[in-house]
Motif scaffolding. Structure first.
Motif, short mmCIF file in Angstrom:
data_model
loop_
_atom_site.label_atom_id
_atom_site.label_comp_id
_atom_site.label_asym_id
_atom_site.label_seq_id
_atom_site.Cartn_x
_atom_site.Cartn_y
_atom_site.Cartn_z
N SER A 115 -0.03 8.95 -8.71
CA SER A 115 0.03 7.46 -8.10
C SER A 115 1.41 7.68 -7.12
O SER A 115 2.44 7.17 -7.41
CB SER A 115 0.58 6.51 -9.10
N PRO A 116 1.28 8.35 -5.93
CA PRO A 116 2.25 8.38 -4.95
C PRO A 116 3.00 7.17 -4.42
O PRO A 116 3.84 6.86 -3.87
CB PRO A 116 1.82 9.36 -3.82
N THR A 117 1.90 6.03 -4.31
CA THR A 117 2.31 4.73 -3.58
C THR A 117 2.14 3.63 -4.48
O THR A 117 2.40 2.57 -4.43
CB THR A 117 1.28 4.46 -2.50
N ASN A 118 2.16 4.02 -6.16
CA ASN A 118 2.05 2.93 -6.92
C ASN A 118 1.27 1.75 -6.76
O ASN A 118 1.42 0.53 -6.98
CB ASN A 118 3.59 2.52 -7.13
N GLY A 119 0.04 2.41 -6.22
CA GLY A 119 -1.20 1.43 -6.08
C GLY A 119 -1.09 0.31 -4.83
O GLY A 119 -1.79 -0.44 -4.75
N LEU A 120 -0.02 0.64 -3.77
CA LEU A 120 0.07 -0.14 -2.79
C LEU A 120 -0.78 0.20 -1.77
O LEU A 120 -1.11 -0.63 -0.83
CB LEU A 120 1.49 0.09 -2.41
N GLN A 121 -1.47 1.43 -1.71
CA GLN A 121 -2.51 1.67 -0.47
C GLN A 121 -4.02 1.88 -0.90
O GLN A 121 -4.03 2.61 -1.98
CB GLN A 121 -1.90 2.99 0.16
N PRO A 122 -4.84 1.18 -0.74
CA PRO A 122 -6.13 1.28 -0.96
C PRO A 122 -6.61 2.77 -0.96
O PRO A 122 -6.78 3.41 -0.09
CB PRO A 122 -6.97 0.17 -0.26
N GLY A 123 -7.32 3.14 -2.12
CA GLY A 123 -7.86 4.53 -2.20
C GLY A 123 -7.06 5.71 -2.60
O GLY A 123 -7.49 6.68 -2.50
N ASN A 188 -16.20 -0.42 -5.85
CA ASN A 188 -16.36 -1.33 -4.47
C ASN A 188 -16.41 -0.08 -3.58
O ASN A 188 -16.85 0.97 -3.47
CB ASN A 188 -15.15 -2.07 -4.25
N THR A 189 -16.37 -0.52 -2.10
CA THR A 189 -16.31 0.07 -0.96
C THR A 189 -15.07 0.96 -0.60
O THR A 189 -15.32 1.17 0.76
CB THR A 189 -17.31 -0.34 -0.03
N THR A 190 -14.18 0.72 -1.14
CA THR A 190 -13.05 1.42 -0.71
C THR A 190 -13.00 2.79 -0.76
O THR A 190 -13.42 3.46 -1.70
CB THR A 190 -11.92 1.12 -2.01
N LEU A 191 -12.75 3.48 0.40
CA LEU A 191 -12.74 4.86 0.70
C LEU A 191 -11.78 5.56 0.00
O LEU A 191 -10.69 5.25 -0.17
CB LEU A 191 -12.69 5.45 2.00
N VAL A 192 -12.19 6.67 -0.88
CA VAL A 192 -11.48 7.50 -1.88
C VAL A 192 -10.48 8.37 -0.73
O VAL A 192 -11.14 9.26 -0.11
CB VAL A 192 -12.00 8.35 -2.60
N ASN A 193 -9.44 7.98 -0.52
CA ASN A 193 -8.49 8.69 0.55
C ASN A 193 -7.02 8.98 0.04
O ASN A 193 -6.40 8.24 0.51
CB ASN A 193 -8.50 8.06 1.83
N THR A 194 -7.13 9.97 -0.61
CA THR A 194 -5.71 10.21 -1.40
C THR A 194 -4.90 11.07 -0.34
O THR A 194 -4.43 12.16 -0.72
CB THR A 194 -6.07 10.94 -2.52
#
Length: 272
Positions: A115-123, A188-194
């Motif tokens: 969790s590098p962005t603590n959930g702030l960035q989608p995907g 949902n349709t959020t792209l997995v983009n870690t």
């Protein structure tokens, strides 16, 4: 000359197979230390941060070749400060996250998270665990999937995996549970983009956590984790079956060296 040509071809094929196998296994914690307060990734040889109180090694194991696991009492976790690119979870590429787990919890508990962005960035934020009476859940910021047809909170060991193909959205992820690939619901349709990098605070840059908390610090993992691995490819049913039945093998560097140019030169010298 023909025999030498065949020998070199065989060595080249063996070297390719070994390299591919090593590349596919991006990170692996077998928790075989059995004592102490840290554990080491067998691929990068990177040691973890010290275990927090409530985390310890245990002789209760599940994986076929295992003699030790990690045990969590629901109050602690530990981190591993590895760059996400280095362990095959960054970006939109394929990845598979594999673990043996056991728990008797019924509410939301995550055995692993990045969790590098603590959930702030989608995907970009990943968490893997259980919720809703032990149902397997994989969360991505702005989306999740859950398999509702089987509860895993029976206190027994279960081998689970999240299979992510290149370009998958949250709703495309498949699960592997104890020998079967299943299709979870939700997402949902959020792209997995870690591709995110850390912002400091409680999640240092690119840090992964074992026993990662859920929405609050009262939701740490309560149970066991054994043989946790990350692959930089979407594993097949047959490949996951092989891991479940035979365990995970990390290729030996010395074997790779023997299949390199030095090993071929040595063979050529011996044949003169």
């Amino acid at each position: 000359m023909t025999r030498m040509k065949h020998l070199c071809s065989a060595l080249a094929l063996s070297a390719t197979a070994l390299t591919t196998s090593h590349a596919a296994l991006a990170a692996y914690w077998n928790f075989e230390e059995g004592s102490g307060t840290t554990t080491t990734d067998s691929v990068s040889n990177t040691a973890s941060d010290p275990f927090e109180p409530g985390v310890a090694f245990s002789a209760n194991t599940a994986a076929p070749t295992s003699t030790s696991s990690t045990s969590f009492d629901g109050t602690g976790r530990f981190g591993v400060n590895l760059n996400a690119d280095a362990v095959g979870i960054s970006g939109t590429g394929a990845k598979t996250i594999v673990a043996w787990i056991n728990t008797t919890e019924s509410d939301k508990r995550y055995f692993w998270g990045w969790s590098p962005t603590n959930g702030l960035q989608p995907g970009q934020d990943l968490r893997f665990g259980i919720e809703l009476d032990g149902k397997l859940r994989f969360e991505i910021s702005s989306g999740f999937v859950r398999y509702d047809d089987l509860s895993l909170n029976d206190g027994n060991w279960h081998m689970v995996a999240a299979i992510i193909n290149a370009g998958d959205t949250a709703g495309d992820i498949d699960f592997y549970i104890d020998g079967d690939i299943v299709t979870p619901t939700g997402g949902n349709t959020t792209l997995v983009n870690t591709a995110g990098t850390g912002t400091g605070d409680s999640a240092t840059p690119n840090e992964m956590f074992f026993g990662s908390s859920g929405n609050t610090n009262t939701q740490y993992w309560n149970g066991g984790i054994d043989d946790f691995a990350i692959y930089d490819t979407a594993l097949t049913d047959a490949q996951l079956d092989d891991i479940r039945l035979n365990g995970i093998t990390v290729p030996e560097p010395s074997s790779a060296a023997l299949l390199g140019l030095g090993g071929i030169s040595l063979i050529l010298r011996r044949r003169k």
